[in-house]
Design a protein around this motif. Structure first.
Motif, short mmCIF file in Angstrom:
data_model
loop_
_atom_site.label_atom_id
_atom_site.label_comp_id
_atom_site.label_asym_id
_atom_site.label_seq_id
_atom_site.Cartn_x
_atom_site.Cartn_y
_atom_site.Cartn_z
N CYS A 125 54.03 -28.00 10.94
CA CYS A 125 53.80 -29.41 9.95
C CYS A 125 55.00 -30.23 10.44
CB CYS A 125 53.84 -28.81 8.50
SG CYS A 125 52.48 -27.94 8.02
N PHE A 126 56.02 -29.59 10.82
CA PHE A 126 57.28 -30.58 11.08
C PHE A 126 57.29 -30.82 12.81
CE2 PHE A 126 58.87 -28.15 7.24
CZ PHE A 126 58.58 -29.17 6.54
N ARG A 127 56.26 -31.33 13.23
CA ARG A 127 56.30 -31.96 14.33
C ARG A 127 57.11 -33.42 14.60
NH1 ARG A 127 51.26 -30.77 12.76
NH2 ARG A 127 50.40 -33.02 12.82
N ASP A 128 57.63 -33.46 15.61
CA ASP A 128 58.08 -34.78 15.92
C ASP A 128 57.15 -35.79 16.10
OD1 ASP A 128 57.29 -34.70 18.72
OD2 ASP A 128 59.04 -34.03 19.39
N LYS A 129 57.76 -37.33 16.39
CA LYS A 129 56.86 -38.41 16.53
C LYS A 129 55.76 -38.13 17.60
CE LYS A 129 60.19 -41.03 19.07
NZ LYS A 129 61.17 -40.07 19.48
N ASP A 130 55.97 -37.49 18.53
CA ASP A 130 55.43 -37.13 19.77
C ASP A 130 54.29 -35.98 19.67
OD1 ASP A 130 56.41 -39.02 21.46
OD2 ASP A 130 58.08 -37.82 21.81
N LEU B 285 55.21 -32.92 19.16
CA LEU B 285 55.79 -31.64 19.62
C LEU B 285 56.38 -30.75 18.58
CD1 LEU B 285 57.41 -32.99 23.03
CD2 LEU B 285 55.06 -31.97 22.63
N MET B 286 56.22 -29.36 18.60
CA MET B 286 56.82 -28.64 17.75
C MET B 286 58.29 -28.07 18.31
SD MET B 286 53.57 -26.27 17.01
CE MET B 286 53.35 -25.89 18.56
N ILE B 287 59.10 -27.51 17.27
CA ILE B 287 60.43 -27.18 17.66
C ILE B 287 60.49 -26.28 18.91
CG2 ILE B 287 60.35 -25.43 16.12
CD1 ILE B 287 63.50 -26.18 15.60
N THR B 288 59.35 -25.29 19.02
CA THR B 288 59.14 -24.44 20.25
C THR B 288 58.88 -25.14 21.45
OG1 THR B 288 56.81 -24.20 19.51
CG2 THR B 288 58.42 -22.67 18.53
N ASP B 289 58.74 -26.36 21.46
CA ASP B 289 58.32 -27.18 22.83
C ASP B 289 59.45 -28.02 23.20
OD1 ASP B 289 55.54 -26.73 22.49
OD2 ASP B 289 55.27 -28.12 20.95
N LYS B 290 60.56 -27.89 22.52
CA LYS B 290 61.85 -28.27 22.86
C LYS B 290 62.04 -28.26 24.35
CE LYS B 290 63.17 -30.46 19.07
NZ LYS B 290 62.82 -31.86 18.83
N GLY B 291 62.46 -29.18 25.23
CA GLY B 291 62.62 -29.20 26.49
C GLY B 291 61.55 -28.97 27.36
N ILE B 292 60.54 -29.00 26.96
CA ILE B 292 59.14 -28.83 27.59
C ILE B 292 58.84 -30.38 28.54
CG2 ILE B 292 57.51 -30.01 26.15
CD1 ILE B 292 55.61 -27.56 27.14
N GLU B 293 59.68 -31.44 28.12
CA GLU B 293 59.37 -32.65 28.92
C GLU B 293 60.22 -32.37 30.22
OE1 GLU B 293 63.14 -32.54 26.54
OE2 GLU B 293 61.11 -32.22 26.15
N ARG B 294 61.03 -31.47 30.40
CA ARG B 294 61.70 -31.31 31.76
C ARG B 294 60.75 -30.52 32.66
NH1 ARG B 294 66.01 -30.09 27.82
NH2 ARG B 294 65.92 -27.69 28.60
N LEU B 295 59.82 -29.95 32.37
CA LEU B 295 58.86 -29.19 33.24
C LEU B 295 58.09 -30.05 34.14
CD1 LEU B 295 58.04 -26.32 31.06
CD2 LEU B 295 59.74 -26.55 32.84
N LYS B 296 57.71 -29.97 35.24
CA LYS B 296 56.96 -30.90 35.79
C LYS B 296 55.50 -30.72 35.25
CE LYS B 296 59.20 -30.47 40.39
NZ LYS B 296 58.93 -29.98 41.81
N PRO B 297 54.64 -31.90 35.21
CA PRO B 297 53.45 -31.71 34.56
C PRO B 297 52.38 -30.72 35.51
CG PRO B 297 54.07 -33.87 35.02
CD PRO B 297 54.90 -33.38 35.44
N THR B 298 51.74 -29.79 34.69
CA THR B 298 51.02 -28.82 35.31
C THR B 298 50.11 -28.16 34.25
OG1 THR B 298 51.00 -26.57 35.87
CG2 THR B 298 52.78 -27.22 34.71
N LYS B 299 48.98 -27.65 34.86
CA LYS B 299 47.76 -27.36 33.95
C LYS B 299 48.17 -26.27 33.12
CE LYS B 299 45.85 -24.37 37.50
NZ LYS B 299 44.55 -24.19 38.32
N TRP B 300 49.49 -25.39 33.66
CA TRP B 300 50.00 -24.31 32.81
C TRP B 300 50.79 -24.91 31.61
CZ3 TRP B 300 47.44 -20.25 33.75
CH2 TRP B 300 46.85 -19.97 35.12
N LEU B 301 50.99 -25.87 31.32
CA LEU B 301 51.94 -26.25 30.20
C LEU B 301 51.24 -26.03 28.68
CD1 LEU B 301 53.08 -30.06 30.98
CD2 LEU B 301 54.35 -27.76 30.80
N PRO B 302 49.88 -26.02 28.59
CA PRO B 302 49.57 -25.37 27.22
C PRO B 302 49.89 -23.81 27.22
CG PRO B 302 47.93 -26.77 28.24
CD PRO B 302 49.03 -26.73 29.23
N VAL B 303 49.50 -23.25 28.50
CA VAL B 303 49.96 -21.74 28.30
C VAL B 303 51.53 -21.63 27.88
CG1 VAL B 303 49.96 -19.61 29.55
CG2 VAL B 303 48.06 -21.12 29.80
#
Length: 238
Positions: free
Chosen positions: A155-160, A162-180
């Motif tokens: 419920c407390f997602r950011d403006k994009d 993303l959840m708190i558990t997604d922090k830092g995911i923007e530093r990963l290269k775009p890939t089909k495995w991101l949802p996993v």
């Protein structure tokens, strides 16, 4: 994503009886036994509580997403109605709400005979010594705190979005495995939350000795688990 993450953490549900049997599902639920004995470190103590597969899956596949969507909408409504309500206020409200819901719904299911808490700490329980006994510490900690932590992550997602558990995911290269990766990250947090709860719950259960009268506990609830009804006592802890 949220449902899959909870399903991957729900294996710990059997952990309430990790040290000694305190809880029993009604054997009328469709089940195929339990996976408890296969968990590393599980205390061997004879027959265990069978897991109701259909109810178990329905709880996490149907009830969980419905609760999440409902609370998400409720939070939006509260914030529109009370603009000065901050995040701490929302969290306090949710803890109170889910604690109450847990206490109320547990009593409904207990009185219908769906499951029973067969050993509780008398000081912190309601209806101790009866088949309707319920440990308040379970209602407050799991029903209130654990539930709110898990729902709050969504419920407390950011403006994009993303959840708190997604922090830092923007530093990963775009890939089909991101949802996993996002699912596994969320799963890790849920498993940690469940593990902390189970450790505390089992610590309290080591001092929980209040049971219903032995002749009132049906066999389809105690499942021959040690120390319950007229069953043999549990072996000493290692």
């Amino acid at each position: 994503m949220f449902v899959l993450a909870w399903l991957l953490a729900a294996w710990q549900d059997v952990g309430v009886n990790a040290v000694r049997p305190v809880f029993g599902y009604n054997g009328a639920f469709f089940n195929m036994g339990t996976w408890a004995e296969f968990i590393p470190g599980w205390v061997e103590k004879g027959p265990e509580n069978p897991q109701p597969i259909i109810y178990f899956l329905a709880s996490y596949i149907v009830l969980t997403p419905l609760a999440i969507m409902g609370i998400d909408k409720l939070i939006e409504t509260l914030r529109r109605r009370f603009p000065r309500l901050n995040r701490a206020g929302v969290i306090a409200f949710m803890i109170a709400l889910f604690t109450f819901l847990c206490l109320a719904l547990e009593q409904v299911f207990i009185r219908f005979g769906a499951w029973h808490y067969l050993r509780v700490n008398e000081t912190w329980s309601i209806f101790p010594g009866t088949m309707y006994q319920f440990p308040l510490y379970e209602g407050v900690v799991f029903g209130g705190i654990v539930t709110v932590i898990s729902i709050g992550i969504y419920c407390f997602r950011d403006k994009d979005g993303l959840m708190i558990t997604d922090k830092g995911i923007e530093r990963l290269k775009p890939t089909k495995w991101l949802p996993v990766i996002r699912i596994l990250s969320l799963t890790a947090v849920f498993n940690l939350v469940m593990m902390v709860f189970m450790l505390g719950f089992n610590f309290v259960n080591m001092h929980a000795g209040t049971q219903p009268p032995a002749d009132e506990i049906p066999s389809y609830v105690h499942h021959d688990m040690c120390g319950l009804a007229d069953n043999p006592p549990c072996p000493p802890l290692p």
